[in-house]
Design a protein around this motif. Structure first.
Motif, PDB file in Angstrom:
ATOM      1  N   PHE A 162       0.823  -1.202   0.000  1.00  0.00           N
ATOM      2  CA  PHE A 162       0.000   0.000   0.000  1.00  0.00           C
ATOM      3  C   PHE A 162       0.854   1.248   0.000  1.00  0.00           C
ATOM      4  O   PHE A 162       1.868   1.316   0.694  1.00  0.00           O
ATOM      5  CB  PHE A 162      -0.919   0.028   1.230  1.00  0.00           C
ATOM      6  CG  PHE A 162      -1.757  -1.205   1.360  1.00  0.00           C
ATOM      7  CD1 PHE A 162      -2.891  -1.371   0.592  1.00  0.00           C
ATOM      8  CD2 PHE A 162      -1.407  -2.215   2.241  1.00  0.00           C
ATOM      9  CE1 PHE A 162      -3.662  -2.516   0.692  1.00  0.00           C
ATOM     10  CE2 PHE A 162      -2.169  -3.362   2.356  1.00  0.00           C
ATOM     11  CZ  PHE A 162      -3.299  -3.507   1.581  1.00  0.00           C
ATOM     12  N   GLY A 163       0.426   2.240  -0.753  1.00  0.00           N
ATOM     13  CA  GLY A 163       1.075   3.541  -0.739  1.00  0.00           C
ATOM     14  C   GLY A 163       0.545   4.397   0.411  1.00  0.00           C
ATOM     15  O   GLY A 163      -0.466   4.067   1.039  1.00  0.00           O
ATOM     16  N   ARG A 164       1.199   5.493   0.658  1.00  0.00           N
ATOM     17  CA  ARG A 164       0.807   6.408   1.735  1.00  0.00           C
ATOM     18  C   ARG A 164      -0.671   6.779   1.646  1.00  0.00           C
ATOM     19  O   ARG A 164      -1.395   6.748   2.636  1.00  0.00           O
ATOM     20  CB  ARG A 164       1.671   7.663   1.688  1.00  0.00           C
ATOM     21  CG  ARG A 164       1.321   8.676   2.782  1.00  0.00           C
ATOM     22  CD  ARG A 164       1.829  10.071   2.485  1.00  0.00           C
ATOM     23  NE  ARG A 164       1.085  10.575   1.321  1.00  0.00           N
ATOM     24  CZ  ARG A 164       1.584  11.399   0.418  1.00  0.00           C
ATOM     25  NH1 ARG A 164       2.824  11.821   0.505  1.00  0.00           N
ATOM     26  NH2 ARG A 164       0.853  11.810  -0.596  1.00  0.00           N
ATOM     27  N   ASP A 165      -1.132   7.142   0.464  1.00  0.00           N
ATOM     28  CA  ASP A 165      -2.508   7.605   0.308  1.00  0.00           C
ATOM     29  C   ASP A 165      -3.540   6.481   0.393  1.00  0.00           C
ATOM     30  O   ASP A 165      -4.734   6.747   0.538  1.00  0.00           O
ATOM     31  CB  ASP A 165      -2.666   8.358  -1.016  1.00  0.00           C
ATOM     32  CG  ASP A 165      -1.858   9.657  -1.030  1.00  0.00           C
ATOM     33  OD1 ASP A 165      -1.516  10.168   0.062  1.00  0.00           O
ATOM     34  OD2 ASP A 165      -1.576  10.156  -2.130  1.00  0.00           O
TER      35      ASP A 165
ATOM     36  N   VAL B  48      -7.368   1.849   3.759  1.00  0.00           N
ATOM     37  CA  VAL B  48      -7.148   0.531   4.366  1.00  0.00           C
ATOM     38  C   VAL B  48      -7.666   0.547   5.803  1.00  0.00           C
ATOM     39  O   VAL B  48      -8.376  -0.366   6.235  1.00  0.00           O
ATOM     40  CB  VAL B  48      -5.651   0.145   4.324  1.00  0.00           C
ATOM     41  CG1 VAL B  48      -5.381  -1.094   5.165  1.00  0.00           C
ATOM     42  CG2 VAL B  48      -5.187  -0.064   2.891  1.00  0.00           C
ATOM     43  N   ASN B  49      -7.340   1.610   6.535  1.00  0.00           N
ATOM     44  CA  ASN B  49      -7.782   1.739   7.920  1.00  0.00           C
ATOM     45  C   ASN B  49      -9.311   1.709   8.012  1.00  0.00           C
ATOM     46  O   ASN B  49      -9.885   1.015   8.860  1.00  0.00           O
ATOM     47  CB  ASN B  49      -7.231   3.032   8.518  1.00  0.00           C
ATOM     48  CG  ASN B  49      -7.537   3.174   9.984  1.00  0.00           C
ATOM     49  OD1 ASN B  49      -7.225   2.289  10.772  1.00  0.00           O
ATOM     50  ND2 ASN B  49      -8.159   4.279  10.344  1.00  0.00           N
ATOM     51  N   LYS B  50      -9.981   2.436   7.143  1.00  0.00           N
ATOM     52  CA  LYS B  50     -11.445   2.479   7.137  1.00  0.00           C
ATOM     53  C   LYS B  50     -12.029   1.106   6.792  1.00  0.00           C
ATOM     54  O   LYS B  50     -12.985   0.653   7.430  1.00  0.00           O
ATOM     55  CB  LYS B  50     -11.943   3.537   6.144  1.00  0.00           C
ATOM     56  CG  LYS B  50     -13.443   3.666   6.088  1.00  0.00           C
ATOM     57  CD  LYS B  50     -14.008   4.148   7.401  1.00  0.00           C
ATOM     58  CE  LYS B  50     -15.506   4.372   7.289  1.00  0.00           C
ATOM     59  NZ  LYS B  50     -16.100   4.721   8.567  1.00  0.00           N
TER      60      LYS B  50
END
Length: 89
Positions: A51-54, A59-61
């Protein structure tokens, strides 16, 4: 034999949280979650666990939503189990 499908999926943009139901030989049920990021290479859809920063807030959601779904599902199954036991089933 067909490919096993997730019990539930949460799709947010390129992120997909797949919730898998598992059952032990003793009948104990538990859930696992996989979270791939989808991308297109040429004309083929592929997935990765990178996964990239953005991507991280999404992902968290998705993980938070998966956690909530699992809690609600477990609560529903427990209520059904109690009702069945109370009615002799």
């Amino acid at each position: 034999m067909g490919k096993k499908r997730p019990t539930h999926e949460i799709k947010l943009e390129k992120i997909r949280a797949a919730i898998w139901a598992n059952e032990s030989k003793q009948g104990k049920l538990w859930f696992n979650v996989t979270v791939p990021r989808l991308y297109k290479e040429d004309d083929q859809w592929k997935d990765t666990s990178s996964f990239g920063r953005d991507d991280l807030p999404i992902v968290n959601k998705a993980i938070d939503m998966a956690y909530g779904w699992i809690l609600r599902r477990e609560r529903k199954l427990e209520i059904e189990r109690r009702e069945s036991a109370r009615h002799g089933g």
